[in-house]
Design a protein around this motif. Sequence first.
Motif, PDB file in Angstrom:
ATOM      1  N   CYS A 119     -11.174  24.217  20.093  1.00 20.30           N
ATOM      2  CA  CYS A 119     -11.588  23.435  21.257  1.00 20.30           C
ATOM      3  C   CYS A 119     -10.332  22.928  21.946  1.00 20.30           C
ATOM      4  O   CYS A 119      -9.435  22.393  21.293  1.00 20.30           O
ATOM      5  CB  CYS A 119     -12.457  22.262  20.824  1.00 20.30           C
ATOM      6  N   ARG A 122      -7.882  19.240  26.314  1.00 23.59           N
ATOM      7  CA  ARG A 122      -8.322  18.681  27.596  1.00 23.59           C
ATOM      8  C   ARG A 122      -9.424  19.541  28.195  1.00 23.59           C
ATOM      9  O   ARG A 122      -9.494  20.739  27.943  1.00 23.59           O
ATOM     10  CB  ARG A 122      -7.159  18.641  28.589  1.00 23.59           C
ATOM     11  N   SER A 123     -10.240  18.921  29.024  1.00 23.99           N
ATOM     12  CA  SER A 123     -11.261  19.696  29.733  1.00 23.99           C
ATOM     13  C   SER A 123     -10.615  20.375  30.930  1.00 23.99           C
ATOM     14  O   SER A 123      -9.539  19.979  31.378  1.00 23.99           O
ATOM     15  CB  SER A 123     -12.412  18.791  30.181  1.00 23.99           C
ATOM     16  N   ARG A 135     -16.583  20.221  34.607  1.00 20.07           N
ATOM     17  CA  ARG A 135     -15.452  20.046  33.691  1.00 20.07           C
ATOM     18  C   ARG A 135     -15.946  20.393  32.297  1.00 20.07           C
ATOM     19  O   ARG A 135     -16.895  19.784  31.809  1.00 20.07           O
ATOM     20  CB  ARG A 135     -14.919  18.624  33.754  1.00 20.07           C
ATOM     21  N   ILE A 136     -15.337  21.396  31.687  1.00 16.28           N
ATOM     22  CA  ILE A 136     -15.733  21.823  30.338  1.00 16.28           C
ATOM     23  C   ILE A 136     -14.490  21.977  29.473  1.00 16.28           C
ATOM     24  O   ILE A 136     -13.381  22.093  29.980  1.00 16.28           O
ATOM     25  CB  ILE A 136     -16.506  23.159  30.355  1.00 16.28           C
ATOM     26  N   ARG A 137     -14.695  21.984  28.194  1.00 11.91           N
ATOM     27  CA  ARG A 137     -13.610  22.274  27.266  1.00 11.91           C
ATOM     28  C   ARG A 137     -13.671  23.757  26.919  1.00 11.91           C
ATOM     29  O   ARG A 137     -14.744  24.316  26.751  1.00 11.91           O
ATOM     30  CB  ARG A 137     -13.728  21.432  26.002  1.00 11.91           C
ATOM     31  N   TYR A 138     -12.511  24.368  26.798  1.00 13.38           N
ATOM     32  CA  TYR A 138     -12.413  25.776  26.405  1.00 13.38           C
ATOM     33  C   TYR A 138     -12.712  25.828  24.919  1.00 13.38           C
ATOM     34  O   TYR A 138     -12.049  25.176  24.116  1.00 13.38           O
ATOM     35  CB  TYR A 138     -11.009  26.281  26.711  1.00 13.38           C
TER      36      TYR A 138
END
Length: 197
Positions: A119, A122-123, A135-138
């Motif tokens: 994860c 940062r988003s 805004r998502i997290r990889y």
Amino acid sequence: MQTSLLHNLVVGTPVISATYDQFQKPVNRYLPGPIPQCQCSTTTSKQMRLRTNISETVKRKLTLGARILRVGGMENVFKQFFSVREGERLLKASQCYLSTTSGPLAGFLFISTDKVTFCSERSMKVFTQKGHMLRIRYKVVIPLKKIKSVNQSKNAQKPTQKYIEIITEDNFDFWFMGVFKYQNTLKYLEQAVSQAV
């Protein structure tokens, strides 16, 4: 978030691996470039920039540590970002970088009794087909039973730069670098994969 959007996000790149026997010579695998590092110089301006980078890094790490404490530790961070089945245990969590086509991505590598996950720290911004920003997290999720091999590697010019490569049964290739406590993390990863078979 719509399911179709999740399916459109790329979390790896399929690769075709060749063996030594096929070509009668060693195969050169792509190694990601080194993690960007500050260059030190005797000039005052570069020294000031280096100090700023160090202070920014320390500030970011303290903020990250505070966030982890606020959530209740790494196990709770793992449960917050990934679905966890009953009886699944977190074995190891480690800070690292995931090699992506855009460059190294800072985040956390989690090794559990069921899967290996990553994860981003940062988003990031992504846009839907309608132009809405999210805004998502990889994230990367690799079930242990789908891992074909775990390989360790190092940069030939800088042997201290070590990498962990995970190849899945469907020939996706993931490179983790700058892994905190490299040998310990590798040991947990190899044990988890061997016990999942």
